[in-house]
Design a protein around this motif. Structure first.
Motif, PDB file in Angstrom:
ATOM      1  N   TYR A  21     -12.751  25.218   0.697  1.00  0.00           N
ATOM      2  CA  TYR A  21     -13.560  24.036   1.010  1.00  0.00           C
ATOM      3  C   TYR A  21     -14.273  23.589  -0.265  1.00  0.00           C
ATOM      4  O   TYR A  21     -14.835  24.393  -0.994  1.00  0.00           O
ATOM      5  N   GLY A  22     -14.225  22.297  -0.525  1.00  0.00           N
ATOM      6  CA  GLY A  22     -14.832  21.758  -1.733  1.00  0.00           C
ATOM      7  C   GLY A  22     -13.880  21.700  -2.918  1.00  0.00           C
ATOM      8  O   GLY A  22     -14.224  21.153  -3.954  1.00  0.00           O
ATOM      9  N   CYS A  23     -12.678  22.245  -2.759  1.00  0.00           N
ATOM     10  CA  CYS A  23     -11.697  22.235  -3.844  1.00  0.00           C
ATOM     11  C   CYS A  23     -10.837  20.979  -3.808  1.00  0.00           C
ATOM     12  O   CYS A  23     -10.511  20.480  -2.727  1.00  0.00           O
ATOM     13  N   LYS A  24     -10.451  20.525  -4.981  1.00  0.00           N
ATOM     14  CA  LYS A  24      -9.456  19.462  -5.060  1.00  0.00           C
ATOM     15  C   LYS A  24      -8.168  20.026  -4.471  1.00  0.00           C
ATOM     16  O   LYS A  24      -7.728  21.124  -4.838  1.00  0.00           O
ATOM     17  N   THR A  25      -7.583  19.298  -3.549  1.00  0.00           N
ATOM     18  CA  THR A  25      -6.402  19.756  -2.828  1.00  0.00           C
ATOM     19  C   THR A  25      -5.283  18.748  -3.038  1.00  0.00           C
ATOM     20  O   THR A  25      -5.488  17.548  -2.924  1.00  0.00           O
ATOM     21  N   GLU A  26      -4.121  19.261  -3.351  1.00  0.00           N
ATOM     22  CA  GLU A  26      -2.957  18.414  -3.580  1.00  0.00           C
ATOM     23  C   GLU A  26      -1.875  18.811  -2.580  1.00  0.00           C
ATOM     24  O   GLU A  26      -1.480  19.966  -2.509  1.00  0.00           O
ATOM     25  N   ILE A  27      -1.425  17.854  -1.784  1.00  0.00           N
ATOM     26  CA  ILE A  27      -0.362  18.105  -0.814  1.00  0.00           C
ATOM     27  C   ILE A  27       0.842  17.249  -1.179  1.00  0.00           C
ATOM     28  O   ILE A  27       0.743  16.031  -1.287  1.00  0.00           O
ATOM     29  N   THR A  28       1.963  17.910  -1.401  1.00  0.00           N
ATOM     30  CA  THR A  28       3.232  17.238  -1.620  1.00  0.00           C
ATOM     31  C   THR A  28       4.077  17.515  -0.389  1.00  0.00           C
ATOM     32  O   THR A  28       4.285  18.667  -0.019  1.00  0.00           O
ATOM     33  N   GLU A  29       4.543  16.443   0.239  1.00  0.00           N
ATOM     34  CA  GLU A  29       5.298  16.548   1.479  1.00  0.00           C
ATOM     35  C   GLU A  29       6.682  15.953   1.254  1.00  0.00           C
ATOM     36  O   GLU A  29       6.812  14.875   0.679  1.00  0.00           O
ATOM     37  N   GLY A  30       7.710  16.674   1.693  1.00  0.00           N
ATOM     38  CA  GLY A  30       9.070  16.177   1.555  1.00  0.00           C
ATOM     39  C   GLY A  30       9.838  16.258   2.855  1.00  0.00           C
ATOM     40  O   GLY A  30       9.728  17.246   3.584  1.00  0.00           O
ATOM     41  N   LEU A  31      10.601  15.225   3.155  1.00  0.00           N
ATOM     42  CA  LEU A  31      11.489  15.216   4.320  1.00  0.00           C
ATOM     43  C   LEU A  31      12.914  15.380   3.815  1.00  0.00           C
ATOM     44  O   LEU A  31      13.344  14.685   2.885  1.00  0.00           O
ATOM     45  N   PHE A  32      13.652  16.314   4.437  1.00  0.00           N
ATOM     46  CA  PHE A  32      15.015  16.563   4.001  1.00  0.00           C
ATOM     47  C   PHE A  32      15.886  16.970   5.182  1.00  0.00           C
ATOM     48  O   PHE A  32      15.386  17.249   6.268  1.00  0.00           O
ATOM     49  N   SER A  33      17.207  16.997   4.955  1.00  0.00           N
ATOM     50  CA  SER A  33      18.116  17.212   6.079  1.00  0.00           C
ATOM     51  C   SER A  33      18.991  18.459   5.983  1.00  0.00           C
ATOM     52  O   SER A  33      19.693  18.770   6.932  1.00  0.00           O
ATOM     53  N   GLU A  34      18.959  19.170   4.866  1.00  0.00           N
ATOM     54  CA  GLU A  34      19.754  20.388   4.746  1.00  0.00           C
ATOM     55  C   GLU A  34      18.856  21.538   4.314  1.00  0.00           C
ATOM     56  O   GLU A  34      18.412  21.581   3.173  1.00  0.00           O
ATOM     57  N   LEU A  35      18.622  22.475   5.216  1.00  0.00           N
ATOM     58  CA  LEU A  35      17.701  23.576   4.945  1.00  0.00           C
ATOM     59  C   LEU A  35      18.118  24.384   3.721  1.00  0.00           C
ATOM     60  O   LEU A  35      17.286  24.763   2.915  1.00  0.00           O
ATOM     61  N   ASN A  36      19.384  24.652   3.571  1.00  0.00           N
ATOM     62  CA  ASN A  36      19.858  25.481   2.460  1.00  0.00           C
ATOM     63  C   ASN A  36      20.123  24.697   1.186  1.00  0.00           C
ATOM     64  O   ASN A  36      20.627  25.242   0.214  1.00  0.00           O
ATOM     65  N   ASN A  37      19.798  23.399   1.202  1.00  0.00           N
ATOM     66  CA  ASN A  37      20.031  22.573   0.033  1.00  0.00           C
ATOM     67  C   ASN A  37      18.869  21.594  -0.138  1.00  0.00           C
ATOM     68  O   ASN A  37      19.006  20.410   0.110  1.00  0.00           O
ATOM     69  N   LEU A  38      17.741  22.116  -0.588  1.00  0.00           N
ATOM     70  CA  LEU A  38      16.567  21.259  -0.814  1.00  0.00           C
ATOM     71  C   LEU A  38      16.731  20.580  -2.172  1.00  0.00           C
ATOM     72  O   LEU A  38      16.227  21.033  -3.190  1.00  0.00           O
ATOM     73  N   ASP A  39      17.481  19.510  -2.173  1.00  0.00           N
ATOM     74  CA  ASP A  39      17.747  18.732  -3.376  1.00  0.00           C
ATOM     75  C   ASP A  39      16.640  17.694  -3.520  1.00  0.00           C
ATOM     76  O   ASP A  39      16.497  16.808  -2.675  1.00  0.00           O
ATOM     77  N   ALA A  40      15.871  17.779  -4.591  1.00  0.00           N
ATOM     78  CA  ALA A  40      14.745  16.865  -4.803  1.00  0.00           C
ATOM     79  C   ALA A  40      15.180  15.410  -4.815  1.00  0.00           C
ATOM     80  O   ALA A  40      14.436  14.523  -4.410  1.00  0.00           O
ATOM     81  N   ASN A  41      16.403  15.140  -5.257  1.00  0.00           N
ATOM     82  CA  ASN A  41      16.897  13.768  -5.314  1.00  0.00           C
ATOM     83  C   ASN A  41      17.255  13.214  -3.943  1.00  0.00           C
ATOM     84  O   ASN A  41      17.328  12.009  -3.758  1.00  0.00           O
ATOM     85  N   LEU A  42      17.497  14.090  -2.972  1.00  0.00           N
ATOM     86  CA  LEU A  42      17.870  13.658  -1.625  1.00  0.00           C
ATOM     87  C   LEU A  42      16.715  13.824  -0.639  1.00  0.00           C
ATOM     88  O   LEU A  42      16.898  13.704   0.558  1.00  0.00           O
ATOM     89  N   THR A  43      15.532  14.091  -1.152  1.00  0.00           N
ATOM     90  CA  THR A  43      14.346  14.322  -0.331  1.00  0.00           C
ATOM     91  C   THR A  43      13.385  13.151  -0.488  1.00  0.00           C
ATOM     92  O   THR A  43      13.224  12.621  -1.576  1.00  0.00           O
TER      93      THR A  43
END
Length: 113
Positions: A21-43
């Motif tokens: 609490y009181g800390c700067k918090t950064e949340i990066t959220e990604g939606l993707f369709s292949e669990l075994n292939n988290l390709d940043a370009n396809l997210t």
């Protein structure tokens, strides 16, 4: 990770989150369709930064909540299929919303110490 171990680890994270609490918090959220292939370009990515004010568990709907000034973020407790801590003050959740829809939530707390 077994379901019981996963649940215990996630609960422990949220039971001890008040130290951030009181800390700067950064949340990066990604939606993707292949669990075994988290390709940043396809997210599809979203980034939010805020100071963590409070957290809670919303029993109706089973959601873990993180709140900042003008910011509100929820993670579905029942949809979490993976949780890890890849670094100090860094955490990652993966939720599964359907057979082919996943959400990864990366949280970084910029500790004030």
């Amino acid at each position: 990770m077994k379901v019981e171990e996963l649940n215990t680890t996630v609960l422990s994270f949220f039971e001890n989150i008040e130290k951030y609490y009181g800390c700067k918090t950064e949340i990066t959220e990604g939606l993707f369709s292949e669990l075994n292939n988290l390709d940043a370009n396809l997210t599809t990515w979203n980034l939010s930064k805020f100071e963590l004010i409070r957290s809670a568990y919303r029993k109706n709907g089973g959601r873990f909540m993180l709140e900042g000034d003008s910011m509100y973020y929820e993670i579905s407790g029942e949809k979490i299929i993976d949780f890890k801590q890849p670094g100090r003050h860094k955490f990652e959740f993966i939720e599964q919303y359907s057979e082919t829809v996943f959400r990864i939530t990366k949280i970084i707390f910029h500790n004030k110490y």
